[in-house]
Design a protein around this motif. Structure first.
Motif, PDB file in Angstrom:
ATOM      1  N   PRO A 282       0.817  -1.220   0.000  1.00 31.09           N
ATOM      2  CA  PRO A 282       0.000   0.000   0.000  1.00 31.09           C
ATOM      3  C   PRO A 282       0.851   1.270   0.000  1.00 31.09           C
ATOM      4  O   PRO A 282       1.910   1.330   0.629  1.00 31.09           O
ATOM      5  CB  PRO A 282      -0.805  -0.126   1.303  1.00 31.09           C
ATOM      6  CG  PRO A 282      -0.777  -1.574   1.653  1.00 31.09           C
ATOM      7  CD  PRO A 282       0.539  -2.089   1.150  1.00 31.09           C
ATOM      8  N   ASN A 283       0.385   2.265  -0.729  1.00 29.02           N
ATOM      9  CA  ASN A 283       0.977   3.598  -0.709  1.00 29.02           C
ATOM     10  C   ASN A 283       2.433   3.638  -1.167  1.00 29.02           C
ATOM     11  O   ASN A 283       3.204   4.497  -0.743  1.00 29.02           O
ATOM     12  CB  ASN A 283       0.883   4.198   0.703  1.00 29.02           C
ATOM     13  CG  ASN A 283       0.661   5.701   0.665  1.00 29.02           C
ATOM     14  OD1 ASN A 283       0.052   6.215  -0.262  1.00 29.02           O
ATOM     15  ND2 ASN A 283       1.166   6.398   1.661  1.00 29.02           N
ATOM     16  N   SER A 284       2.807   2.712  -2.053  1.00 31.88           N
ATOM     17  CA  SER A 284       4.196   2.700  -2.535  1.00 31.88           C
ATOM     18  C   SER A 284       4.393   3.580  -3.765  1.00 31.88           C
ATOM     19  O   SER A 284       5.532   3.791  -4.191  1.00 31.88           O
ATOM     20  CB  SER A 284       4.627   1.266  -2.864  1.00 31.88           C
ATOM     21  OG  SER A 284       3.794   0.695  -3.863  1.00 31.88           O
ATOM     22  N   GLY A 285       3.307   4.080  -4.338  1.00 35.94           N
ATOM     23  CA  GLY A 285       3.430   4.985  -5.478  1.00 35.94           C
ATOM     24  C   GLY A 285       3.081   4.378  -6.817  1.00 35.94           C
ATOM     25  O   GLY A 285       3.437   4.939  -7.856  1.00 35.94           O
ATOM     26  N   LYS A 286       2.368   3.261  -6.831  1.00 37.57           N
ATOM     27  CA  LYS A 286       2.028   2.604  -8.094  1.00 37.57           C
ATOM     28  C   LYS A 286       1.133   3.487  -8.963  1.00 37.57           C
ATOM     29  O   LYS A 286       1.370   3.635 -10.166  1.00 37.57           O
ATOM     30  CB  LYS A 286       1.322   1.265  -7.831  1.00 37.57           C
ATOM     31  CG  LYS A 286       2.157   0.250  -7.066  1.00 37.57           C
ATOM     32  CD  LYS A 286       1.475  -1.098  -6.949  1.00 37.57           C
ATOM     33  CE  LYS A 286       0.150  -1.004  -6.244  1.00 37.57           C
ATOM     34  NZ  LYS A 286       0.288  -0.546  -4.823  1.00 37.57           N
ATOM     35  N   SER A 287       0.103   4.047  -8.379  1.00 32.62           N
ATOM     36  CA  SER A 287      -0.845   4.851  -9.159  1.00 32.62           C
ATOM     37  C   SER A 287      -0.184   6.121  -9.697  1.00 32.62           C
ATOM     38  O   SER A 287      -0.455   6.538 -10.831  1.00 32.62           O
ATOM     39  CB  SER A 287      -2.059   5.211  -8.296  1.00 32.62           C
ATOM     40  OG  SER A 287      -2.748   4.050  -7.902  1.00 32.62           O
ATOM     41  N   ALA A 288       0.685   6.724  -8.902  1.00 34.44           N
ATOM     42  CA  ALA A 288       1.391   7.918  -9.366  1.00 34.44           C
ATOM     43  C   ALA A 288       2.296   7.575 -10.537  1.00 34.44           C
ATOM     44  O   ALA A 288       2.414   8.348 -11.504  1.00 34.44           O
ATOM     45  CB  ALA A 288       2.206   8.525  -8.227  1.00 34.44           C
TER      46      ALA A 288
ATOM     47  N   ASP B 217       3.856 -10.230 -18.695  1.00 34.91           N
ATOM     48  CA  ASP B 217       5.138 -10.551 -19.320  1.00 34.91           C
ATOM     49  C   ASP B 217       6.285 -10.058 -18.446  1.00 34.91           C
ATOM     50  O   ASP B 217       7.355 -10.658 -18.420  1.00 34.91           O
ATOM     51  CB  ASP B 217       5.214  -9.905 -20.708  1.00 34.91           C
ATOM     52  CG  ASP B 217       4.128 -10.406 -21.641  1.00 34.91           C
ATOM     53  OD1 ASP B 217       4.056 -11.631 -21.859  1.00 34.91           O
ATOM     54  OD2 ASP B 217       3.332  -9.580 -22.141  1.00 34.91           O
ATOM     55  N   VAL B 218       6.039  -8.946 -17.747  1.00 33.83           N
ATOM     56  CA  VAL B 218       7.028  -8.373 -16.833  1.00 33.83           C
ATOM     57  C   VAL B 218       6.302  -7.884 -15.584  1.00 33.83           C
ATOM     58  O   VAL B 218       5.254  -7.238 -15.683  1.00 33.83           O
ATOM     59  CB  VAL B 218       7.787  -7.191 -17.477  1.00 33.83           C
ATOM     60  CG1 VAL B 218       8.721  -6.524 -16.472  1.00 33.83           C
ATOM     61  CG2 VAL B 218       8.566  -7.644 -18.698  1.00 33.83           C
ATOM     62  N   LEU B 219       6.854  -8.196 -14.424  1.00 35.55           N
ATOM     63  CA  LEU B 219       6.346  -7.634 -13.176  1.00 35.55           C
ATOM     64  C   LEU B 219       7.230  -6.457 -12.772  1.00 35.55           C
ATOM     65  O   LEU B 219       8.457  -6.526 -12.902  1.00 35.55           O
ATOM     66  CB  LEU B 219       6.347  -8.679 -12.063  1.00 35.55           C
ATOM     67  CG  LEU B 219       5.374  -9.857 -12.217  1.00 35.55           C
ATOM     68  CD1 LEU B 219       5.497 -10.799 -11.025  1.00 35.55           C
ATOM     69  CD2 LEU B 219       3.945  -9.368 -12.368  1.00 35.55           C
ATOM     70  N   VAL B 220       6.591  -5.407 -12.277  1.00 35.01           N
ATOM     71  CA  VAL B 220       7.321  -4.221 -11.825  1.00 35.01           C
ATOM     72  C   VAL B 220       6.996  -4.008 -10.342  1.00 35.01           C
ATOM     73  O   VAL B 220       6.022  -3.333 -10.002  1.00 35.01           O
ATOM     74  CB  VAL B 220       6.948  -2.979 -12.645  1.00 35.01           C
ATOM     75  CG1 VAL B 220       7.815  -1.780 -12.211  1.00 35.01           C
ATOM     76  CG2 VAL B 220       7.112  -3.232 -14.135  1.00 35.01           C
ATOM     77  N   PRO B 221       7.778  -4.615  -9.433  1.00 32.84           N
ATOM     78  CA  PRO B 221       7.580  -4.336  -8.007  1.00 32.84           C
ATOM     79  C   PRO B 221       7.858  -2.857  -7.732  1.00 32.84           C
ATOM     80  O   PRO B 221       8.929  -2.346  -8.070  1.00 32.84           O
ATOM     81  CB  PRO B 221       8.616  -5.239  -7.327  1.00 32.84           C
ATOM     82  CG  PRO B 221       8.898  -6.321  -8.325  1.00 32.84           C
ATOM     83  CD  PRO B 221       8.809  -5.640  -9.658  1.00 32.84           C
ATOM     84  N   VAL B 222       6.890  -2.186  -7.136  1.00 33.25           N
ATOM     85  CA  VAL B 222       7.020  -0.761  -6.820  1.00 33.25           C
ATOM     86  C   VAL B 222       7.227  -0.654  -5.312  1.00 33.25           C
ATOM     87  O   VAL B 222       6.333  -0.971  -4.526  1.00 33.25           O
ATOM     88  CB  VAL B 222       5.771   0.016  -7.269  1.00 33.25           C
ATOM     89  CG1 VAL B 222       5.931   1.501  -6.943  1.00 33.25           C
ATOM     90  CG2 VAL B 222       5.529  -0.185  -8.767  1.00 33.25           C
ATOM     91  N   LEU B 223       8.422  -0.197  -4.916  1.00 33.12           N
ATOM     92  CA  LEU B 223       8.825  -0.206  -3.505  1.00 33.12           C
ATOM     93  C   LEU B 223       9.203   1.198  -3.072  1.00 33.12           C
ATOM     94  O   LEU B 223       9.858   1.946  -3.814  1.00 33.12           O
ATOM     95  CB  LEU B 223       9.989  -1.178  -3.302  1.00 33.12           C
ATOM     96  CG  LEU B 223       9.750  -2.606  -3.848  1.00 33.12           C
ATOM     97  CD1 LEU B 223      11.002  -3.446  -3.700  1.00 33.12           C
ATOM     98  CD2 LEU B 223       8.567  -3.260  -3.146  1.00 33.12           C
TER      99      LEU B 223
END
Length: 354
Positions: free
Chosen positions: A116-122, A181-187
């Motif tokens: 949560p709140n890691s900045g994915k939507s931004a 095809d690709v995962l983008v972990p947003v941390l």
């Protein structure tokens, strides 16, 4: 599959293959408790995504031997049908379609995933212009939100997802991750990203998913390994550099790109890293006497040839193609004449001659 009674106790509970039974061979499948637990989740699943996740788990943990050949084939066939239904929702059902059933488009699918709140939507908003909800509080995103990321003319489908929280995430989220095809972990660099990465790895690991560095080869049998690029967000926060160093060490061979959705720093580098992780190339068309069209490339798997390019460009071209002229990294000089079997490189421009 049928369950046969009256067998010795060591075979009780085994599922027998129709194929081996037809040959007059009695062979136990010896299915494990982990398999039976996944099967129960499959039977209890209410959504398409939940069934996909359960089938993937069943295939991951099923013993690999002669007695399970028929069962494994049946599971793979069922999974293929469900994935096709998930990735290509039938027309005419738009109103009733699940928000998790997103039609694939573009050169590939990259999925943003993280706490949560890691900045994915931004990130989605800055990279694609899609109207994602961005707020300072967690759990803003409730359903997946797709957008189109453009990298050197190539179009990549980028999807924002609800937060991944072990034990509390929507089961359909894992089904969507399997289609990536690709995962983008947003941390978040302001919230112990190394620990976040460990928690994310553990969470997807419970569903037999793993993060794989582009170029590496999956080694764990039964695990669906997804190429990954880590987006380390909020790079403009105090202490971000130290947190980035810790995250990079924890990531091992996984690429880490430091970004700031607020300032835009690192966004181009992240976009290019996602494109490279797809394992594709951009090839541009060139008409005789004109400059190459750099706005609309043909996207092909790495290792593709001139003949593959011709076939992708227009049906019938591969049959009448005689040779091509080439400008780009795969040639020795500009305008080199090459054969159909010539292997292309990213950024090549090709002029076909029939």
């Amino acid at each position: 599959m049928r369950l046969y009674g009256g067998e010795p106790s060591r075979w009780r509970g085994a599922v027998y293959s129709d194929q081996t039974r037809s040959l007059g061979i009695t062979m136990p499948a010896n299915l494990t408790p982990a398999y039976h637990a996944a099967e129960q989740r499959y039977r209890a699943a209410r959504t398409l995504e939940e069934r996909i996740a359960a089938l993937q788990e069943m295939l991951a943990v099923i013993p690999k031997h002669k007695g399970t050949e028929h069962l494994r084939g049946d599971l793979r066939a069922r999974l293929a049908r469900l994935l096709d239904e998930l990735e290509q929702p039938p027309p005419g059902k738009r109103g009733a379609a699940s928000p998790w059933s997103i039609r694939k488009e573009g050169a590939g699918r990259a999925v943003l995933v993280g706490p949560p709140n890691s900045g994915k939507s931004a990130l989605l908003a800055r990279l694609t212009g899609a109207g994602a909800r961005v707020a300072a509080y967690p759990f803003t995103t409730e359903v997946p939100q797709p957008g189109i990321l453009r990298v050197g003319g190539a179009r990549i489908q980028l999807i924002d997802t609800p937060p991944l929280v072990a034990g509390h995430s929507e089961p359909a989220l894992y089904g969507l991750l399997r289609t990536a095809d690709v995962l983008v972990p947003v941390l978040d660099l302001g919230a112990d990203p190394a620990a976040q990465l460990g928690e994310l790895r553990a969470a997807v690991g419970t569903r037999h998913l793993a993060l794989l560095a582009p170029g590496d080869t999956a080694s764990s049998d039964g695990v669906s390994a997804k190429r990954a690029v880590i987006a380390a967000t909020k790079a403009d926060l105090p202490g971000a550099a130290d947190a980035l160093a810790e995250l990079t060490a924890a990531a091992g061979s996984l690429p880490v790109v430091s970004v700031s959705a607020e300032s835009g720093a690192g966004l181009d580098a992240l976009s290019e890293a996602i494109f490279q992780a797809l394992g594709v190339i951009r090839v541009f068309t060139k008409a005789p006497g004109r400059e190459p069209d750099r706005d609309d490339p043909v996207v092909l798997p790495a290792g593709s040839t001139v003949l593959d390019f011709a076939a992708a460009l227009h049906r019938g071209w591969e049959k009448r193609l005689k040779y091509a002229l080439l400008w780009g990294a795969s040639g020795r000089f500009a305008g080199q004449r090459v054969a159909k079997e010539h292997v292309l490189a990213d950024g090549d421009a090709v002029e076909l001659h029939g």
